[in-house]
Design an enzyme around this catalytic site. Structure first.
Site, short mmCIF file in Angstrom:
data_model
loop_
_atom_site.label_atom_id
_atom_site.label_comp_id
_atom_site.label_asym_id
_atom_site.label_seq_id
_atom_site.Cartn_x
_atom_site.Cartn_y
_atom_site.Cartn_z
N GLU A 160 -9.01 7.87 3.42
CA GLU A 160 -8.95 8.21 4.86
C GLU A 160 -9.39 9.65 5.10
OE1 GLU A 160 -5.31 7.20 6.90
OE2 GLU A 160 -5.92 8.28 8.71
N LYS A 187 0.87 -1.18 0.00
CA LYS A 187 0.00 0.00 0.00
C LYS A 187 0.90 1.23 0.00
CE LYS A 187 -2.47 1.50 3.75
NZ LYS A 187 -1.88 2.85 3.97
O1 KIV Z 1 -0.71 2.84 8.71
C1 KIV Z 1 -1.89 2.46 8.85
O2 KIV Z 1 -2.25 1.80 9.82
C2 KIV Z 1 -2.84 2.82 7.80
C3 KIV Z 1 -4.29 2.54 7.99
C4 KIV Z 1 -4.89 2.85 9.25
C5 KIV Z 1 -5.11 2.88 6.82
O3 KIV Z 1 -2.44 3.31 6.79
#
Ligand code: KIV
Length: 269
Positions: free
Chosen positions: A183, A114
């Protein structure tokens, strides 16, 4: 038990079956969260705060992420495992981005990465996806940009700002991301993004209309009192439970109630 795959997540969106994603950082939590039925486990760079005690995620390194990703992968059977790419590990060059993904997938045993960013990251996402690297996007409130935002502030309020977040989400989806985290945006905007994109939209602090939700496990379990924003629902108060259990252990140790005979070995047993 059937493994949650990327096509399965996309099928869930099509069938309007909500996706439950939660962060995990180690083997034991991963095993418990996986057994509970989480669809996606995210090794979030939020570990900088909840594991390392930093004020934000900016100091987290790729080595930290890979170590925790490997721990989580070891405890996961069913859930889809996603590793966050930390701040500045994928920005300087495409080579950096490819290398960071390679380490997350090969050494961290994650199934996808991600990364935070909108239109400006689309070319990077496109390249990674063309190489067979599954990428989950992250737009709206991007914690790695906390200094620029001047704090963790709701993004996309007002016509122009909303247009920008929607455009960011579209750019990342068009670049080939298989899912996207949205978010800290108003729920109306999250609803529009969810209706516009073909890929699953996972919300955090973005209301009920997204295809799924993600929360930091320590927040939902009541173990991180430093941070309790409106969007977090505490499903347990494990922080209190842990303190109280350990207080009892300390008291029993000092009063010699522990260890009792059943916890002790003798020549005979
Ligand atoms: O770093 C994280 O935990 C996140 C999520 C909460 C979306 O990016």
């Amino acid at each position: 038990m059937s493994k949650v795959t990327i096509p399965k997540l996309q099928e869930m969106k099509a069938k309007r079956e909500k996706i439950a994603m939660v962060t995990a950082y180690d083997y034991t939590f991963a095993r418990l969260l996986d057994e509970a039925g989480a669809d996606v486990l995210l090794i979030g760079d939020s570990l900088g705060m909840v594991i390392q005690g930093r004020p934000n995620t900016l100091g987290v390194t790729l080595d930290h992420m890979i170590y925790h990703s490997h721990c989580v992968a070891n405890g996961t059977r069913r859930a889809h495992v996603v590793c966050d790419l930390p701040f500045l590990s994928y920005h300087a060059s495409h080579e950096d981005a490819i290398r960071a993904c390679g380490l997350a997938l090969k050494k961290g045993h994650a199934e996808a990465v991600k990364l935070e960013g909108g239109e400006e990251m689309a070319a990077t996402v496109k390249l990674l996806v063309s190489m067979g690297i599954p990428v989950m996007g992250h737009v709206g409130l991007m914690p790695q940009r906390v200094q620029q935002m001047g704090g963790y502030k709701i993004q996309g309020r007002g016509k122009e700002a909303a247009k920008k977040v929607l455009n960011d989400a579209k750019s990342i989806a068009q670049a080939g991301a298989y899912a996207i985290v949205v978010e800290g945006v108003p729920m109306e905007l999250a609803q529009k993004i969810t209706a516009t994109l073909d890929i699953p939209v996972i919300g955090i602090g973005s209301g009920v209309h997204c295809d799924g939700q993600v929360l930091v496990c320590y927040d939902l379990l009541g173990m991180y009192p430093e941070f309790s924003p409106k969007f977090v629902k505490k499903y347990a108060d494990l922080g209190q439970g842990i303190t109280s259990a350990v207080r009892t252990y300390i008291a029993e140790t000092k009063s010699e109630q522990f260890p009792a005979l059943e916890h002790s070995f003798s020549d005979k047993s």
